[in-house]
Design an enzyme around this catalytic site. Structure first.
Site, PDB file in Angstrom:
ATOM      1  N   HIS A   6       0.841  -1.456   0.061  1.00 25.20           N
ATOM      2  CA  HIS A   6      -0.020  -0.011   0.123  1.00 25.20           C
ATOM      3  C   HIS A   6       0.750   1.298   0.065  1.00 25.20           C
ATOM      4  CE1 HIS A   6      -3.912   1.983  -0.030  1.00 25.20           C
ATOM      5  NE2 HIS A   6      -4.182   1.724   1.218  1.00 25.20           N
ATOM      6  N   ASP A  13      -2.247   2.196  -4.689  1.00 27.20           N
ATOM      7  CA  ASP A  13      -3.188   2.521  -3.964  1.00 27.20           C
ATOM      8  C   ASP A  13      -4.546   1.585  -4.248  1.00 27.20           C
ATOM      9  OD1 ASP A  13      -1.948   5.166  -3.041  1.00 27.20           O
ATOM     10  OD2 ASP A  13      -2.770   6.236  -5.059  1.00 27.20           O
TER      11      ASP A  13
END
Length: 507
Positions: free
Chosen positions: A478, A482
């Site tokens: 992450h 995204d």
């Protein structure tokens, strides 16, 4: 002809060095450019090669002595005549043990068995299994032992035919790349040397354990004092376990980079009757590496997993329609992995960050796809890499996967075959897994988990129908990917599999 071996240039502003280790002794035969000794300066370690082939004569500067640039280190007797130099040593003691000494020349030359190249960035291995013992006669290229690195097993063949006279590292010992494993006596006459060779192997462990008699490099002593380290805290890599300055540097760096040890939960007390029925087995290097890398991935990356499901009807129908013709033409079976590889390559083009990695404060985007395909083996999980999968056809992908899988099961994968992957596919479905969250394979930023195909009721056009369904899981970093990109990637894989024609139309 006698040749002088002198101290080479040590670098700008460096005028002296310490003789750290002599790899040869007077009377040893050496080849041109073979390492004779190692010098240690304040900054670097310098190896001194033999200027020519011959026999080492006199060592002028012993271990621990300080020498200046161009100082005389030793003399070397060059050429064929040099080979006779060691002869007086065998003849000199004309006492009771003279016959034993006389047997050595008849046994043929001594040949070192060295640790082969272990692969990029791999510096050490564990001796897993010795197939031969001291005194055994072997032929050239016959397997002597097997080494185990963090990822692969490496077989060490006999460099020549002859007899094993000495084994320097027993099973379970750690050896360095390029180090000496054993000594052989070349030729058929080597078998006659085996009785005298067997006791020769015994002193080896004693030499390694006689730590009290080892004189560590002066620069290493100084560095240990400055760092506040004891000899027990530093692993020596010099001869007989001698500690070098570089060993101290590594120990300091390891201590600095090591995370503070977590308070490991103590093992609960085990009743004596249960303990007697337990079995303790040391983890293999491969298993230790798997454990360390998976934990490092969780500690380093911000791993998140997103899920979707795919209707495998179209892929299964296409496979059933063409599998016989495909195998007849290409000589390999048409499986599901080539479809998933193609679908992932297609999706990675649209979402390139899943195919990228973080390097410090930079993102490195890869304009190619080296696809890692996780494979379970009896030794543990390995991830062979199919390079440039984005440029391969279905047949090429299937052939590559079949070959890598076979080599993985046989333990024949090289280090190069498991490095450089940019994205990974893991198929837990072959073991019956219905759903799982795969862990990243650092430094990659994405891994796709495939699962079991199972008939389930789904709604299609307002009607409940039975379809072969598979859950897909994408674990991603992450920090770089995204949620939108991750979901988009998984949707594109789903679309390509549910309608494979999209792959042809690049949609």
């Amino acid at each position: 002809m006698s040749i002088e071996v002198r101290v080479p240039t040590l670098g700008e502003s460096v005028t002296e060095a310490t003789v750290a280790t002599w790899f040869k002794k007077p009377g040893d035969a050496v080849a041109a450019d073979e390492m004779l000794c190692e010098l240690e300066t304040d900054k670097v370690t310098v190896e001194v090669p033999a200027p020519a082939a011959g026999v080492l004569g006199e060592i002028v500067a012993g271990e621990g002595e300080t020498v200046g640039v161009d100082a005389l280190l030793a003399t070397l007797n060059e050429g064929d005549g040099a080979a006779a130099a060691p002869a007086p040593k065998a003849e000199a003691p004309a006492g009771d043990d003279a016959p034993a000494k006389d047997e050595a020349p008849a046994a043929g030359p001594s040949v070192d068995v060295m640790v082969p190249s272990l692969g990029e960035s791999v510096t050490e291995a564990t001796v897993s299994t010795w197939f031969k013992k001291v005194g055994d006669t072997v032929t050239a290229d016959e397997m002597l032992c097997e080494l185990e690195t963090d990822k692969v097993s490496i077989e060490v063949p006999a460099p020549v035919g002859g007899t094993i006279s000495e084994i320097l590292f027993e099973e379970g010992a750690t050896v360095e790349a390029g180090g000496k494993l054993a000594v052989m006596v070349q030729g058929a006459a080597g078998a006659a040397a085996s009785p005298s060779a067997k006791p020769a192997a015994a002193p080896a462990p004693a030499a390694a354990t006689a730590g009290k008699d080892i004189e560590h490099a002066p620069s290493a002593k100084k560095a240990m004092a400055e760092a506040g380290l004891t000899e027990a805290q530093v692993q020596g890599t010099g001869r007989d376990g001698r500690i070098m300055k570089d060993d101290v540097r590594k120990a300091v760096a390891a201590a600095a980079s090591a995370p503070a040890p977590a308070a490991a939960a103590p093992r609960a007390p085990v009743p004596a009757e249960d303990a007697a029925r337990e079995e303790r087995v040391k983890m293999t290097r491969l298993r230790q590496t798997i454990a360390r890398r998976l934990k490092d991935a969780q500690n380093t990356a911000a791993i998140l997993t997103t899920y979707n499901e795919v209707d495998m009807s179209a892929v299964m129908a296409l496979r059933n329609q063409y599998k016989d013709e495909f195998e007849k033409k290409h000589g390999v079976r048409l499986g599901f992995m080539s479809f998933f590889t193609k679908a992932c390559v297609h999706a990675l083009k649209e979402v390139p960050e899943v195919n990228a990695e973080i390097d410090g404060t930079e993102i490195v985007y890869k304009n190619f796809v080296h696809m890692g395909v996780a494979a379970g083996t009896p030794q543990g999980l390995v991830v062979p890499v199919i390079r440039d999968a984005d440029a391969m056809s279905f047949a090429q992908i299937e052939k590559a996967i079949a070959e890598k899988g076979r080599r993985a099961r046989d333990g024949k994968l090289s280090m190069d075959e498991m490095q450089g992957g940019t994205f990974t596919i893991s198929n837990g479905g072959v073991y019956g897994s219905l759903m799982s969250s795969p862990i990243l394979n650092p430094p990659q930023s994405g891994i796709l988990g495939m699962h079991k195909i199972q008939d389930r009721p789904v709604v299609v056009n307002g009607e409940i129908v039975i379809r072969p369904m598979m859950y897909l899981a994408l674990s991603y970093d992450h920090r770089i990917v995204d949620g939108k990109g991750a979901v988009t990637f998984l949707v594109r894989v789903k679309e390509a599999l549910e309608d494979p024609r999209r792959l042809l139309m690049d949609l």
